[in-house]
Structure formats: C-alpha cells, structure tokens
Design a protein around this motif. Structure first.
Motif, mmCIF file in Angstrom:
data_model
loop_
_atom_site.group_PDB
_atom_site.id
_atom_site.type_symbol
_atom_site.label_atom_id
_atom_site.label_comp_id
_atom_site.label_asym_id
_atom_site.label_seq_id
_atom_site.Cartn_x
_atom_site.Cartn_y
_atom_site.Cartn_z
ATOM 1 N N ALA A 115 0.926 -1.082 0.306
ATOM 2 C CA ALA A 115 0.358 0.123 0.161
ATOM 3 C C ALA A 115 1.150 1.207 -0.543
ATOM 4 C CB ALA A 115 -0.521 -0.058 1.310
ATOM 5 N N ARG A 116 1.972 1.211 0.418
ATOM 6 C CA ARG A 116 3.061 2.570 0.409
ATOM 7 C C ARG A 116 3.384 2.566 -0.098
ATOM 8 N NH1 ARG A 116 5.363 1.701 6.442
ATOM 9 N NH2 ARG A 116 4.210 2.150 7.483
ATOM 10 N N ILE A 117 4.138 1.359 -0.780
ATOM 11 C CA ILE A 117 4.312 1.298 -2.380
ATOM 12 C C ILE A 117 3.442 2.294 -3.597
ATOM 13 C CG2 ILE A 117 5.476 -0.130 -3.785
ATOM 14 C CD1 ILE A 117 6.334 -1.284 -2.204
ATOM 15 N N LEU A 118 2.448 1.675 -3.901
ATOM 16 C CA LEU A 118 1.739 2.342 -4.647
ATOM 17 C C LEU A 118 1.643 3.808 -4.473
ATOM 18 C CD1 LEU A 118 -0.993 -0.624 -4.548
ATOM 19 C CD2 LEU A 118 0.696 -0.630 -6.435
ATOM 20 N N LEU A 119 1.191 4.432 -2.520
ATOM 21 C CA LEU A 119 1.786 5.653 -3.295
ATOM 22 C C LEU A 119 2.409 6.604 -3.658
ATOM 23 C CD1 LEU A 119 -0.036 5.672 0.846
ATOM 24 C CD2 LEU A 119 -1.030 6.389 -1.409
ATOM 25 N N GLU A 120 3.616 5.737 -3.126
ATOM 26 C CA GLU A 120 4.839 5.939 -4.166
ATOM 27 C C GLU A 120 4.386 5.786 -5.704
ATOM 28 O OE1 GLU A 120 8.077 7.878 -3.025
ATOM 29 O OE2 GLU A 120 6.902 7.523 -1.387
ATOM 30 N N TYR A 121 4.131 4.929 -6.327
ATOM 31 C CA TYR A 121 4.031 4.961 -7.611
ATOM 32 C C TYR A 121 3.233 6.554 -8.262
ATOM 33 C CZ TYR A 121 7.112 0.740 -9.572
ATOM 34 O OH TYR A 121 7.347 0.101 -9.676
ATOM 35 N N ASP A 122 1.721 6.544 -7.853
ATOM 36 C CA ASP A 122 0.955 7.441 -8.143
ATOM 37 C C ASP A 122 1.659 8.805 -7.993
ATOM 38 O OD1 ASP A 122 -1.380 5.433 -8.294
ATOM 39 O OD2 ASP A 122 -1.675 5.600 -5.365
ATOM 40 N N ARG A 123 2.270 8.817 -6.812
ATOM 41 C CA ARG A 123 2.577 10.396 -7.141
ATOM 42 C C ARG A 123 4.120 10.194 -8.345
ATOM 43 N NH1 ARG A 123 8.207 11.677 -4.407
ATOM 44 N NH2 ARG A 123 8.316 10.209 -4.375
ATOM 45 N N PHE A 124 4.686 9.309 -8.564
ATOM 46 C CA PHE A 124 5.274 9.591 -9.783
ATOM 47 C C PHE A 124 4.605 9.120 -10.634
ATOM 48 C CE2 PHE A 124 8.404 5.148 -7.725
ATOM 49 C CZ PHE A 124 8.836 6.251 -6.326
ATOM 50 N N VAL A 125 3.874 9.183 -10.709
ATOM 51 C CA VAL A 125 3.224 9.518 -12.328
ATOM 52 C C VAL A 125 2.687 10.445 -13.206
ATOM 53 C CG1 VAL A 125 -0.191 9.304 -13.272
ATOM 54 C CG2 VAL A 125 0.848 7.141 -11.651
ATOM 55 N N ASP A 126 2.826 11.373 -12.446
ATOM 56 C CA ASP A 126 3.285 13.110 -12.525
ATOM 57 C C ASP A 126 3.978 13.281 -12.553
ATOM 58 O OD1 ASP A 126 -0.004 13.715 -12.874
ATOM 59 O OD2 ASP A 126 -0.223 13.815 -11.115
ATOM 60 N N GLU A 127 4.987 13.421 -11.505
ATOM 61 C CA GLU A 127 6.889 13.559 -11.239
ATOM 62 C C GLU A 127 7.578 12.754 -12.034
ATOM 63 O OE1 GLU A 127 10.048 12.959 -8.254
ATOM 64 O OE2 GLU A 127 8.106 12.302 -7.095
ATOM 65 N N TYR A 128 6.701 11.782 -13.178
ATOM 66 C CA TYR A 128 8.113 10.737 -13.882
ATOM 67 C C TYR A 128 7.245 10.728 -15.322
ATOM 68 C CZ TYR A 128 10.786 10.509 -9.677
ATOM 69 O OH TYR A 128 11.980 10.627 -9.052
ATOM 70 N N GLY A 129 5.874 11.149 -15.196
ATOM 71 C CA GLY A 129 4.700 10.853 -16.861
ATOM 72 C C GLY A 129 4.666 9.497 -17.002
ATOM 73 N N LEU A 130 4.210 9.062 -16.079
ATOM 74 C CA LEU A 130 4.378 7.182 -16.437
ATOM 75 C C LEU A 130 3.241 7.060 -16.928
ATOM 76 C CD1 LEU A 130 5.838 5.219 -12.453
ATOM 77 C CD2 LEU A 130 6.484 6.324 -14.896
ATOM 78 N N HIS A 131 3.047 6.121 -17.700
ATOM 79 C CA HIS A 131 1.240 6.079 -18.810
ATOM 80 C C HIS A 131 1.002 4.583 -17.454
ATOM 81 C CE1 HIS A 131 2.271 7.615 -21.758
ATOM 82 N NE2 HIS A 131 3.495 7.184 -22.104
#
Length: 162
Positions: A115-131
């Motif tokens: 759950a903590r990792i998913l929060l990081e990934y959700d933050r990465f979406v905008d920060e790193y432009g993940l699709h």
C-alpha cells in the motif's frame, strides 16, 4: 534495430545502478530498443518506503536514462496478492516488507508494505510521466494500449499490428 529486454530482481537497490551501467546503457548506445521490467521506479519506491532518504535515492539512480515511455500497471492490492499466490505457494519475505516489521503475518505485512509502495507510484505518475495502465483489464486489451503508445515513439516503416 535490436530489441533488448531486462528484468530487475528483488534486491533492486544493489542491482539497479550496476544493471543500468552494464546492460541498459551499452544497449541504448548501440541503438537498441530496451524493454525493462521493473525499471528504477520500482527500486526507488521500495527504497523510499523502507525509509531511505529521498535525496540519496534520487542521487543513486541519477545516472539511469529517462525512458521514452514508462508504464505503471496499476492493480488493486487484493488482486495483486491473489495473482502472486496463484503462481507460487507463498509470498517472499522481502516483497512482503517483513524487514520493516509492519506486521507478523506475511500477507498482512504485504498489504501494508505494498500500500505504501502504491502511494509512491501514484506520486510518480505526475513526477515522472508514467503511463497508467489498468492491470485488471484482459492482457490483450493492455497489450493493445501499450503497443499503440510505444508505436508513437518508433521511427521508420511500421508493420501493421495483427
């Protein structure tokens, strides 16, 4: 043009910088298309969730090339847990975050850690432009979207997808 694939292991913090230098950079310099499963974002998220300083983690992965396209296959925790346990008898100690002592039960620790990792990934979406890909969709539907996105970045003659 060569296609090179790379899959990162569970001990990402130690492997990622070396893998980038040893495998990915030479392939990119040679003009290959590189597909990497679990690129630096996975290691980055795991390290930060484990309490490693964000600035230090960023400096560790600074040499990694910024990908042309990066995909985040978002899946609910319970679906991910079911998929893992369908493929093998039990969770791995490290992937469940047992080193963090979040919970004594392997599956509950996995839920809390992931759950903590998913929060990081959700933050990465905008920060790193993940699709963001909906990983609950059938594999064929995910492949179609992935191929359409990747094709936009390829130059030269294209073969029709079948």
């Amino acid at each position: 043009m060569e296609l090179v694939t790379h899959r990162q292991g569970d001990d990402d913090a130690r492997q990622t910088p070396q893998a980038v230098d040893r495998e990915l950079l030479p392939a990119l310099k040679a003009g290959a298309i590189v597909l990497a499963d679990r690129y630096v974002y996975t290691a980055f998220a795991r390290d930060v969730v484990r309490g490693v300083d964000v600035g230090w983690v960023q400096s560790l992965y600074r040499s990694a090339p910024v990908p042309t396209a990066a995909f985040y296959f978002r899946v609910p925790l319970e679906v991910a847990l079911h998929r893992i346990l369908t493929g093998r008898p039990r969770l791995k100690w490290y992937e469940a975050g047992m080193d963090l002592e979040l919970h004594s039960d392997l599956q509950e620790s996995y839920r809390l850690f992931q759950a903590r990792i998913l929060l990081e990934y959700d933050r990465f979406v905008d920060e790193y432009g993940l699709h963001v890909m909906d990983a609950r969709l059938p594999v064929e539907a995910q492949q179609r979207v992935l191929r359409q996105t990747v094709l936009k970045h390829l130059n030269g003659p294209r073969r029709e997808a079948t």
